[in-house]
Design a protein around this motif. Structure first.
Motif, PDB file in Angstrom:
ATOM      1  N   ALA A  67     -17.513  72.695   1.132  1.00  0.00           N
ATOM      2  CA  ALA A  67     -16.217  72.228   0.362  1.00  0.00           C
ATOM      3  C   ALA A  67     -15.067  72.060   1.383  1.00  0.00           C
ATOM      4  N   TYR A 104     -16.381  68.889   3.574  1.00  0.00           N
ATOM      5  CA  TYR A 104     -16.242  67.658   2.870  1.00  0.00           C
ATOM      6  C   TYR A 104     -14.752  67.206   3.076  1.00  0.00           C
ATOM      7  N   ILE A 112      -8.589  69.622  -3.946  1.00  0.00           N
ATOM      8  CA  ILE A 112      -9.848  68.963  -4.348  1.00  0.00           C
ATOM      9  C   ILE A 112     -11.148  69.866  -3.824  1.00  0.00           C
ATOM     10  N   ALA A 113     -10.851  70.601  -2.404  1.00  0.00           N
ATOM     11  CA  ALA A 113     -11.910  71.383  -1.977  1.00  0.00           C
ATOM     12  C   ALA A 113     -12.173  72.364  -3.004  1.00  0.00           C
ATOM     13  N   ILE A 154     -14.301  71.223  -5.625  1.00  0.00           N
ATOM     14  CA  ILE A 154     -15.743  70.934  -5.169  1.00  0.00           C
ATOM     15  C   ILE A 154     -16.462  72.210  -5.089  1.00  0.00           C
ATOM     16  N   ASP A 174     -18.241  73.728  -7.842  1.00  0.00           N
ATOM     17  CA  ASP A 174     -19.993  73.352  -8.019  1.00  0.00           C
ATOM     18  C   ASP A 174     -20.291  73.038  -9.565  1.00  0.00           C
ATOM     19  N   VAL A 225     -17.128  66.828 -12.936  1.00  0.00           N
ATOM     20  CA  VAL A 225     -15.894  66.992 -11.926  1.00  0.00           C
ATOM     21  C   VAL A 225     -14.807  65.873 -12.487  1.00  0.00           C
ATOM     22  N   THR A 269     -16.882  60.694  -0.561  1.00  0.00           N
ATOM     23  CA  THR A 269     -17.089  62.069  -1.280  1.00  0.00           C
ATOM     24  C   THR A 269     -17.382  62.084  -2.621  1.00  0.00           C
ATOM     25  N   VAL A 270     -16.976  61.556  -3.271  1.00  0.00           N
ATOM     26  CA  VAL A 270     -17.089  61.245  -4.800  1.00  0.00           C
ATOM     27  C   VAL A 270     -18.559  60.564  -5.016  1.00  0.00           C
ATOM     28  N   LEU A 285     -21.157  63.094  -4.141  1.00  0.00           N
ATOM     29  CA  LEU A 285     -21.182  64.079  -5.187  1.00  0.00           C
ATOM     30  C   LEU A 285     -22.024  63.631  -6.300  1.00  0.00           C
ATOM     31  N   LYS A 317     -23.903  64.933  -9.836  1.00  0.00           N
ATOM     32  CA  LYS A 317     -22.758  65.223 -10.704  1.00  0.00           C
ATOM     33  C   LYS A 317     -22.237  63.927 -11.430  1.00  0.00           C
ATOM     34  N   VAL A 327     -18.762  62.419 -12.429  1.00  0.00           N
ATOM     35  CA  VAL A 327     -17.304  62.455 -11.786  1.00  0.00           C
ATOM     36  C   VAL A 327     -16.416  61.419 -12.689  1.00  0.00           C
TER      37      VAL A 327
END
Ligand code: ATP
Ligand code: MG
Lengths: 325, 250
Positions: free
Chosen positions: B118, B121, B145-146, B149, B152, B156, B176-177, B180, B186, B188
């Motif tokens: 994270a 990222y 944000i990290a 992330i 997990d 999100v 990154t989004v 993910l 994931k 988001v």
């Protein structure tokens, strides 16, 4: 680096603990006549309970203040500033008032303490969680309401004592309000059991304190059952304050001083360290203060006066030097 | 996740008014709309931070209020719009809190790996040991944000994650989004004010106005001149760049 901080803090805590030991040894041994065994054991029997009371009080107030600050997410308030100890004094007076000084409840220190604690637990938890909700945790409002409550409880309490039969009041004065020259050492065992019970019952919530410092929303996001957790912790805080007030009477600023000293010294979010630091500071202030009061001022000024004066100044300093409340 | 007729009032004023939509799993969904449209309030209600007055949030077949908070924390994470943390906390310690739902205060080696990922990222390696109250606004936002992330979770939720970020880091965040979603599967959901980020990086857009959904659909369906002009009361032109409908407003 965080491990370096943890280690550095551990060292600071050890130094504090050594200071506590020195104060305690000084308190027990200064001006004791070792040559005369009778006098020696007399002095020990007089001083040991008082020392124990101060240790318990420091721990109860130190822990309760840190936990309370985290609950309300502000480091400038403490339970005592919001009138929790005045509430306890009021409850205690009211119990004696309504049951009469001759009743079993008033005569047995442990029984009356038990009744006080139950009442305090219920009244304070309901009252303070209601205040937090109503003021939406706005610290300035909370402080304002707390100040009003403090004098409100105080005036009811003094009215009650005035309405009492003067003879009854006179004979009760000692047991009614404890102080440092008149510590209530009868309830030591009960208090220790109560504190241990509180810590055991709240062990899960105490482990959540670190997460709670991230604020309500983050705490919920990380899976904390927030309202329930806060309610339980608040109950624990009220019980700790009840213990401390029952043993030595109200000392309003002690919590503020020691909690903030601990936060300033340790600069961490780890509550295991913060609480320990706060408790140790409390022991140094109380025992060291009492040592000075007894041997330098020969009891002319009680230690709570020093704490109130010093604490008041410190409170102003904190208020004025902070960028935001 | 199904949202049915969500309503929320503050002081007698309805700020979210009968909002219903289904969140497609494994996609990126952007919420857009003017200030005060109710986006953050909806985000709060679908993540159990705010209690709704009426309506239902169905999370994986169960009312979200009926989930155990701790279980939910392993499946859904949210970054709120404003965060003020008063504690002395380093970036690494903050990100470590993301693992709290799994490991409590006892961090495992696997947690460490996830925390490191994270931090990588969000390109926070140089700030690992810095206190978060001594960072710039954008650096702090990236730390927050990290942490999300590191949690997990399958879902999100990010409320204005690009707040305070420069163009480089905002673009990096959007990539990154996407990662993910595409690589880790994931879902988001994010609130964005930069419509073009929403258009370029998301699969669906949900546009809010005055507490209601003004338009919900794929990027192409929502990103039209008429829709956007109506929502924002600003003149728009839509350009087709790199196969995506991007907007110019004036
Ligand atoms: N706690 C609150 N108390 C009272 N009113 C609130 C509260 N939170 C939000 N509101 C009101 O609800 C409305 C919607 O707020 P919300 O934060 O959901 O808007 P938003 O779409 O996220 O806006 P922005 O783009 O500015 O973040 C606003 O009019 C706001 O003033
Ligand atoms: Mg918002």
């Amino acid at each position: 680096m965080s491990t370096a901080v943890i280690r550095a803090n551990r060292r600071k805590l050890v130094i504090l603990a050594v200071l506590v030991l020195l104060c305690a040894a000084g308190y027990m041994l200064v001006d004791v006549r070792f040559s005369n065994p009778k006098l020696f054991s007399y002095a020990m029997r007089l001083r040991a309970p008082k020392l124990l009371v101060m240790l318990i009080t420091a721990f109860a107030i130190g822990g309760a203040s840190i936990v309370f600050q985290t609950i309300i997410n502000n480091t400038i308030v403490t339970p005592c500033l919001l009138g929790m100890n005045s509430l306890y004094t009021l409850i205690h007076t009211a119990v004696v008032f309504f049951f009469g000084s001759g009743s079993l409840i008033a005569v047995s220190a442990n029984l009356s303490f038990a009744v006080d604690v139950v009442l305090m637990g219920i009244v304070a938890t309901v009252l303070y969680s209601w205040i937090f909700k109503k003021t939406k945790h706005n610290v300035l409002y909370v402080l304002l309401v707390g100040t009003v409550l403090t004098s409100f409880f105080g005036s009811i309490q003094s009215t009650l004592t005035r309405v009492m039969d003067p003879n009854e009041y006179d004979s009760l004065l000692n047991s009614l309000v404890a102080s440092f020259s008149n510590v209530n050492s009868e309830i030591i065992l009960f208090s220790l059991i109560l504190l241990a019970g509180v810590i055991f019952a709240l062990r899960k919530e105490l482990a959540l304190l670190d997460v709670l410092t991230l604020g309500k929303h983050q705490a919920i996001n990380l899976g904390v059952d927030y309202d329930r957790c806060i309610r339980k912790l608040l109950l624990g805080v009220t019980l700790c304050i009840a213990v401390a007030t029952a043993m030595v009477g109200p000392i309003s600023f002690l919590g503020l001083i020691i909690a903030n000293l601990s936060r300033q010294l340790l600069r961490t979010f780890r509550h295991s360290q913060l609480i320990l630091g706060s408790a140790l500071f409390g022991m140094v202030v109380l025992i060291g203060g009492q040592l000075i009061v007894e041997h330098v001022y020969s009891y002319a000024v009680p230690v709570s006066v020093f704490i109130t004066v010093g604490g008041g100044v410190y409170f102003l300093y904190l208020l004025l030097t902070r960028k935001k409340v | 996740m199904q949202i049915q007729k969500l309503t929320k009032q503050y002081d007698g004023k309805t700020v979210v008014d009968g909002v219903s939509f289904a969140i497609p799993k494994g996609k990126v969904i952007s919420l857009i709309g003017p200030n005060g449209a109710g986006k953050s309030t909806v985000m709060g209600m679908i993540s159990r931070l705010i209690a709704q007055d009426s309506g239902l949030v169905d999370f994986e077949g169960r009312d979200i209020g009926k989930w155990k908070s701790k279980e939910l924390a392993k499946r859904l994470a949210i970054l709120t719009q404003s965060n003020n943390i008063q504690m002395k906390l380093t970036v690494e310690e903050l990100v470590t809190f993301g693992r709290f739902p799994y490991s409590g205060n006892r961090i495992t080696a696997q947690d460490r790996e996830i925390i490191d990922r994270a931090i990588r990222y969000m390109e926070l390696e140089p700030f690992r040991d810095r206190f978060i109250d001594e960072l710039s606004g954008g650096q702090r936002q990236r730390a927050m944000i990290a942490m999300v992330i590191a949690q997990d979770t399958e879902y999100v939720l990010l409320d204005e994650p690009t707040n305070n970020l420069d163009i480089y880091h905002a673009t990096n965040l959007m990539k990154t989004v996407r990662k993910l979603c595409d690589e880790l599967g994931k879902t988001v959901i994010l609130v964005l004010h930069e419509i073009n980020y929403a258009a370029f990086y998301s699969d669906y857009i949900c546009a809010f106005k005055d507490g209601k959904i003004a338009k919900f659909g794929t990027v192409e369906e929502v990103m039209t001149k008429e829709n956007l002009s109506k929502i924002y009361q600003v003149d728009f032109e839509i350009l087709n760049i790199a196969g995506k409908p991007l907007s110019v407003y004036y």
